[in-house]
Design an enzyme around this catalytic site. Sequence first.
Site, PDB file in Angstrom:
ATOM      1  N   GLU A 214      50.204  46.879  36.336  1.00 50.54           N
ATOM      2  CA  GLU A 214      51.336  45.940  36.253  1.00 50.54           C
ATOM      3  C   GLU A 214      51.706  45.690  34.792  1.00 50.54           C
ATOM      4  O   GLU A 214      52.883  45.730  34.408  1.00 50.54           O
ATOM      5  CB  GLU A 214      50.956  44.597  36.898  1.00 50.54           C
ATOM      6  CG  GLU A 214      50.793  44.633  38.404  1.00 50.54           C
ATOM      7  CD  GLU A 214      49.379  44.995  38.848  1.00 50.54           C
ATOM      8  OE1 GLU A 214      48.602  45.548  38.028  1.00 50.54           O
ATOM      9  OE2 GLU A 214      49.056  44.734  40.016  1.00 50.54           O
ATOM     10  N   GLY A 269      38.052  38.030  32.185  1.00 47.69           N
ATOM     11  CA  GLY A 269      39.500  37.788  32.179  1.00 47.69           C
ATOM     12  C   GLY A 269      39.857  36.362  32.562  1.00 47.69           C
ATOM     13  O   GLY A 269      40.655  35.688  31.910  1.00 47.69           O
ATOM     14  N   ARG A 270      39.230  35.871  33.635  1.00 43.90           N
ATOM     15  CA  ARG A 270      39.592  34.528  34.119  1.00 43.90           C
ATOM     16  C   ARG A 270      38.961  33.417  33.293  1.00 43.90           C
ATOM     17  O   ARG A 270      39.142  32.239  33.584  1.00 43.90           O
ATOM     18  CB  ARG A 270      39.230  34.403  35.605  1.00 43.90           C
ATOM     19  CG  ARG A 270      37.796  34.794  35.926  1.00 43.90           C
ATOM     20  CD  ARG A 270      37.593  34.969  37.434  1.00 43.90           C
ATOM     21  NE  ARG A 270      36.252  35.428  37.765  1.00 43.90           N
ATOM     22  CZ  ARG A 270      35.874  36.705  37.804  1.00 43.90           C
ATOM     23  NH1 ARG A 270      36.748  37.645  37.504  1.00 43.90           N
ATOM     24  NH2 ARG A 270      34.648  37.040  38.146  1.00 43.90           N
ATOM     25  N   GLU A 355      38.072  34.487  42.397  1.00 43.76           N
ATOM     26  CA  GLU A 355      37.643  35.790  41.883  1.00 43.76           C
ATOM     27  C   GLU A 355      36.175  35.686  41.445  1.00 43.76           C
ATOM     28  O   GLU A 355      35.453  36.672  41.442  1.00 43.76           O
ATOM     29  CB  GLU A 355      38.546  36.242  40.718  1.00 43.76           C
ATOM     30  CG  GLU A 355      38.486  37.753  40.493  1.00 43.76           C
ATOM     31  CD  GLU A 355      39.590  38.289  39.593  1.00 43.76           C
ATOM     32  OE1 GLU A 355      40.567  38.869  40.093  1.00 43.76           O
ATOM     33  OE2 GLU A 355      39.465  38.141  38.364  1.00 43.76           O
ATOM     34  N   HIS A 386      54.533  15.235  50.981  1.00 45.73           N
ATOM     35  CA  HIS A 386      55.649  15.435  51.915  1.00 45.73           C
ATOM     36  C   HIS A 386      55.641  16.836  52.489  1.00 45.73           C
ATOM     37  O   HIS A 386      56.657  17.321  52.992  1.00 45.73           O
ATOM     38  CB  HIS A 386      56.977  15.143  51.209  1.00 45.73           C
ATOM     39  CG  HIS A 386      57.070  13.704  50.796  1.00 45.73           C
ATOM     40  ND1 HIS A 386      57.613  12.728  51.601  1.00 45.73           N
ATOM     41  CD2 HIS A 386      56.614  13.071  49.689  1.00 45.73           C
ATOM     42  CE1 HIS A 386      57.513  11.562  50.996  1.00 45.73           C
ATOM     43  NE2 HIS A 386      56.907  11.742  49.828  1.00 45.73           N
TER      44      HIS A 386
HETATM   45  O1  F6P Z   1      42.576  41.485  39.142  1.00 50.31           O
HETATM   46  C1  F6P Z   1      41.523  42.077  38.489  1.00 50.31           C
HETATM   47  C2  F6P Z   1      41.544  41.852  37.022  1.00 50.31           C
HETATM   48  O2  F6P Z   1      40.606  42.708  36.457  1.00 50.31           O
HETATM   49  C3  F6P Z   1      41.278  40.412  36.606  1.00 50.31           C
HETATM   50  O3  F6P Z   1      39.954  40.051  36.621  1.00 50.31           O
HETATM   51  C4  F6P Z   1      41.885  40.391  35.265  1.00 50.31           C
HETATM   52  O4  F6P Z   1      42.039  39.089  34.808  1.00 50.31           O
HETATM   53  C5  F6P Z   1      43.183  41.115  35.531  1.00 50.31           C
HETATM   54  O5  F6P Z   1      42.811  42.138  36.435  1.00 50.31           O
HETATM   55  C6  F6P Z   1      43.879  41.684  34.331  1.00 50.31           C
HETATM   56  O6  F6P Z   1      43.108  42.618  33.671  1.00 50.31           O
HETATM   57  P1  F6P Z   1      43.462  43.077  32.204  1.00 50.31           P
HETATM   58  O7  F6P Z   1      43.388  41.905  31.308  1.00 50.31           O
HETATM   59  O8  F6P Z   1      42.466  44.139  31.866  1.00 50.31           O
HETATM   60  O9  F6P Z   1      44.866  43.651  32.215  1.00 50.31           O
END
Ligand code: F6P
Length: 548
Positions: A214, A269-270, A355, A386
């Site tokens: 993405e 990441g999180r 996650e 609501h």
């Molecule tokens: O959804 C999986 C994941 O690996 C998450 O843990 C992470 O935050 C996200 O994709 C984005 O990953 P990256 O920072 O490598 O683009």
Amino acid sequence: MSRADLTLLPEWQALQQHCNQLETRHLRELFAADARRGEHLVAEAVGLYFDYSKQRVDDETLRLLRALAEARDLKGRIAAMFRGDRINATENRAVLHVALRAPRGEKILVDGHDVVPDVHEVLDRMAAFADAVRSGAWQGHSGKPMRNVVSIGIGGSDLGPVMAYEALRDYSRRDMQFRFVSNVDGTDFAEAVRDLDAAETLFIICSKTFTTLETLTNAHAARAWCVAALGDEKAVARHFVAVSTAAAEVEKFGIDTKQMFGFWDWVGGRYSMDSAIGLSTMIAIGPDHFRDMLAGFHAMDEHFRSAPFETNLPVLMGLIGLWNANFLDAATVAVLPYEQYLKRFPAYLQQLTMESNGKHVTLDGAHVDYATGPIYWGEPGTNGQHSFYQLIHQGTRLVPCDFIGFGQTLNPVPAQGGGDQHDLLIANLIAQGEALAFGKTAEEVRTEGTPEALVPPRSFEGNRPSTTILAERLTPFALGSLVALYEHSVFVQGAIWDIDSFDQWGVELGKQLAKTTIAELVAPAEPKLAHDSSTNALIRRYRALRDN
Ligand code: F6P
């Protein structure tokens, strides 16, 4: 004994027995039995007032939960995280988001190397860059200052920055636009840039791996848009910066690594909104406010590391959540901020919690025989009232709630009839917790003169648990402490469930299958479909609809 045998522990079985007794006692009864319960089942630290008196627990529940935590060596696990042990076993990594907010001079070793100076080196570079962008010293390809910042990332490389930007908007530069693009749906990108002037737009490409479909897709779209508008490939140098752990991939994309802000594989990441992933936040609110946020995180880290379990906020939150999930069988947690600026907080927590703890095998690979991470969801109050609160009050499912509110608003607005709208807001927060806990008996409904036929639908059973978290004001410091509270409560639960809270293999299968499916969707001829009959039919139908 295998670590999977959590439910065989005497501490677990004691909790089960205790639950059988306590389940028959209504919160009304628990409050009646202790006139000071609302002051006594409260803890306070790092500016957060944490009222868990409306949870279905008593002193004995808490004692037994702490005993379970001791039996699972929670103290040892906390120490192991802060020490930099490789507690993310399936990825063989340390878990050191706490190092991201360690003050200068503190020492945290990963394989014998002190990472704190590295953290501050990146923070200082971020601050210098943020100041240059904010002051206009950083100019675009055509010599104009940056008025727009578009952060491109997904998951942990997006949800934290979006949430923090929204939460701290009051502290942000109002003469700049901040946009966030995450979805591979082209609409997300198109809508984010449609009214922007490329000459004044800075893209921050955030990806730990710099391979995420993405993010790379949107980053390529952004580059094409920028180059088309400015008519020169060289524009990329002034309009793109990267945040990543993967210098080679950043270079491959075409961003000079001098314009890359790094972080490390020991930052999940999180758990990364306070790393360089927060660069957009820092540009929006400025380096000083960003450092205040880090100080809030750090204060909660220190509290978590050192406070006794009895008064330790993340431990209490984690243990009570575990009690609700494993003993009262609650499948979800509703997070209900009575603060408009926290509107993306529930979405942020969804990744952080689900996650992390949405796992069904233990560290030694055994299938668990107990529930793990609950489903987190929520909306800001009063909007949720609501919408879905009906089910929380009178439905058949138990939905423990976290209410979050502040003593002071950042936007005082006088209310008609006196006071401020903020009083109305917080009156609602307080009333909801009270209504959920105590309900309204059929007798009370009848005494109001309600016709008998309407008594059942107008009665409220109550006994629905909630925690209320209050702080003085939504500051960067308060936000940091609140996020760290949830981070560490996730840790507490993962430690007791004996799962790896820091990997995310569950997202991989869908990613792999999407790759094959993309090839089948874009193939010019009817593809050879080797899927199940539903998947094959969906691929055919999509192609037919698209090409119609
Ligand atoms: O959804 C999986 C994941 O690996 C998450 O843990 C992470 O935050 C996200 O994709 C984005 O990953 P990256 O920072 O490598 O683009």
